[in-house]
Design a protein around this motif. Structure first.
Motif, PDB file in Angstrom:
ATOM      1  N   MET A   1       0.848  -1.200   0.000  1.00 53.80           N
ATOM      2  CA  MET A   1       0.000   0.000   0.000  1.00 53.80           C
ATOM      3  C   MET A   1       0.882   1.248   0.000  1.00 53.80           C
ATOM      4  SD  MET A   1      -3.265   1.041   0.263  1.00 53.80           S
ATOM      5  CE  MET A   1      -4.171  -0.244   1.151  1.00 53.80           C
ATOM      6  N   LYS A 126      -8.510   1.830 -11.243  1.00 50.74           N
ATOM      7  CA  LYS A 126      -9.576   0.843 -11.429  1.00 50.74           C
ATOM      8  C   LYS A 126     -10.804   1.131 -10.575  1.00 50.74           C
ATOM      9  CE  LYS A 126      -7.190  -1.828 -14.246  1.00 50.74           C
ATOM     10  NZ  LYS A 126      -7.590  -2.014 -15.663  1.00 50.74           N
ATOM     11  N   LEU A 136      -9.219   4.642  -0.486  1.00 44.42           N
ATOM     12  CA  LEU A 136      -8.445   3.599  -1.138  1.00 44.42           C
ATOM     13  C   LEU A 136      -8.600   3.738  -2.647  1.00 44.42           C
ATOM     14  CD1 LEU A 136      -6.783   0.955  -1.070  1.00 44.42           C
ATOM     15  CD2 LEU A 136      -8.983  -0.277  -0.950  1.00 44.42           C
ATOM     16  N   LYS A 138      -7.499   1.925  -6.056  1.00 43.25           N
ATOM     17  CA  LYS A 138      -6.931   0.717  -6.645  1.00 43.25           C
ATOM     18  C   LYS A 138      -6.535   0.995  -8.094  1.00 43.25           C
ATOM     19  CE  LYS A 138      -9.090  -2.879  -3.848  1.00 43.25           C
ATOM     20  NZ  LYS A 138      -7.803  -3.539  -3.560  1.00 43.25           N
ATOM     21  N   THR A 139      -5.325   0.612  -8.463  1.00 37.28           N
ATOM     22  CA  THR A 139      -4.820   0.851  -9.818  1.00 37.28           C
ATOM     23  C   THR A 139      -4.235  -0.429 -10.392  1.00 37.28           C
ATOM     24  OG1 THR A 139      -2.484   1.387  -9.409  1.00 37.28           O
ATOM     25  CG2 THR A 139      -4.101   3.103  -8.910  1.00 37.28           C
ATOM     26  N   ASP A 143      -2.109  -0.468  -4.979  1.00 34.13           N
ATOM     27  CA  ASP A 143      -3.093   0.339  -4.266  1.00 34.13           C
ATOM     28  C   ASP A 143      -2.447   1.565  -3.632  1.00 34.13           C
ATOM     29  OD1 ASP A 143      -4.825  -1.664  -4.947  1.00 34.13           O
ATOM     30  OD2 ASP A 143      -4.923  -2.557  -2.942  1.00 34.13           O
ATOM     31  N   HIS A 145      -3.299   4.785  -0.741  1.00 26.51           N
ATOM     32  CA  HIS A 145      -4.174   5.280   0.330  1.00 26.51           C
ATOM     33  C   HIS A 145      -3.942   6.777   0.458  1.00 26.51           C
ATOM     34  CE1 HIS A 145      -5.523   6.219   4.449  1.00 26.51           C
ATOM     35  NE2 HIS A 145      -6.460   5.319   4.176  1.00 26.51           N
TER      36      HIS A 145
END
Length: 386
Positions: A1, A126, A136, A138-139, A143, A145
């Motif tokens: 992360m 994503k 959060l 998401k790619t 990820d 944060h």
């Protein structure tokens, strides 16, 4: 992360403006900004590229000189109905500056990088999941944060779709074509003028055909296109391509010989949702100008407002952003957008030919004065937010 306090999704004018305004007004936050751009600069971007005076005012206040970007200046803007109407000149300066978005965005990104903003290219987001303690993201490359996320990813961006999946849409359709430059002897057009012609309105195409001077790698060209707000979508209307082809044929251009591209524009409505806890929308994700589809100056303005909101949020350690939409609507930018939204619902539904002639040919002094006071020059009034 991976952790970053401020993640901006999208490296176009609205996202870069947000970062640049944070860097200018809240310099202690510069190194806490991360921009995620799915493409790599310079990347192609469909856009007519018209920079109105408001855009240049905002850039100047950021200490940026857009003359560094390859451009063409239009001496005059014409607003016509069937090739006759009103024209606008600005004393001692150009009426419209036309850039190419791949070059403009790349230039703006380099300026942000020089000022300490981190930009990561080639990363596709994503999904976005806001929470009480952060967001959060998401790619395809892991990820992230963040404390705050700015959705600057355009009309069909993932941020808005994740936040407001059931929100109503107000989407215009646009076709765009690049051709060689006009010669002064061709048709009745001037190669140094920018044209908006509203002749498609009586045919239930609630918009206009445009014809701008532009340049591609230093070569003089023309950018043609047709814009339809879609507010007359329930009426019978000809295909956009057919209507654009007819207009271009007047100047000796066969549309079939040129590459035609299309894209949607999500336009501003006062009912648009613009934020939720820890997330703000800017630019086309929040809503572009519905009247003309103008987006660059609007995007830069959203960035200024979002930067102020983010700076205050970190100062107060409060990230609800519950007042963001209200502040946008009360700002000079918001008032201009509201005016354009209202005009969109007057000018296009009153589609009778006589009304369009009255508006663009007979009421010229009234139209120019109204536009100067209520539609344009909002950038100069944004001082309190910059």
């Amino acid at each position: 992360m991976q952790e970053s306090d401020i993640v901006i999704i999208g490296g176009g004018p609205s996202g870069l403006s947000t970062a640049l305004h944070i860097a200018r007004n809240f310099p202690h936050l510069i190194h806490r900004i991360l921009i995620l751009e799915k493409a790599r600069y310079p990347r192609p971007k469909l856009c007519a590229g018209g920079l109105v005076m408001d855009a240049e005012v905002l850039l100047q206040r950021l200490g940026l000189d857009v003359c560094e970007v390859p451009h063409v200046d239009a001496d005059r803007i014409r607003f016509d109905f069937e090739a006759r109407g009103l024209s606008i000149r600005v004393p001692r300066r150009h009426a419209l500056r036309v850039i190419r978005r791949d070059e403009f965005d790349y230039w703006l990104a380099k300026k942000a990088g020089i000022r300490g903003v981190e930009i990561r290219e080639g990363i596709t987001v994503k999904s976005v999941f806001p929470g009480q303690e952060g967001v959060l993201v998401k790619t395809d490359q892991g990820d992230f944060h963040a404390q705050v996320v700015v959705g600057a990813d355009g009309s069909n961006g993932i941020t808005r779709r994740c936040l407001f999946p059931n929100a109503s849409l107000h989407t215009a359709r646009v076709l765009e074509v690049i051709t060689p430059s006009l010669k002064s002897s061709e048709g009745s057009g001037s190669p140094s003028d920018a044209y908006f012609d509203f002749s498609p309105v009586p045919e239930n195409i609630a918009g206009y055909i445009w014809d701008f001077p532009t340049q591609i790698r230093g070569e003089a060209m023309r950018c043609w296109g047709i814009y339809d707000t879609n507010i007359l979508a329930d009426e019978g209307r000809p295909p956009l391509k057919e209507r654009l082809a007819t207009e271009m044929a007047r100047f000796g251009f066969d549309l079939n010989h040129y590459e035609i591209k299309g894209h949607p524009i999500r336009w501003f409505s006062p009912e648009n949702q613009m934020s939720m806890r820890r997330v703000l929308l800017v630019g086309d994700a929040a809503g572009a100008d519905p009247l003309l589809g103008e987006g660059i100056s609007i995007a830069l303005g959203y960035g200024a407002l979002a930067a102020r909101e983010i700076g205050e949020a970190f100062a107060k350690n409060s990230f609800s952003f519950e007042n963001y939409k209200s502040r946008v609507l009360k700002s000079p930018l918001g008032k201009a957008l509201l005016t354009r939204w209202l005009l969109t619902h007057v000018i296009y539904p009153l589609k009778w030919k006589w009304f369009q002639i009255l508006l663009w040919r007979i009421l010229k002094p009234v139209v120019v004065l109204f536009a100067w006071i209520f539609v344009l020059n909002w950038g100069k009034r944004m001082q309190s937010t910059l």
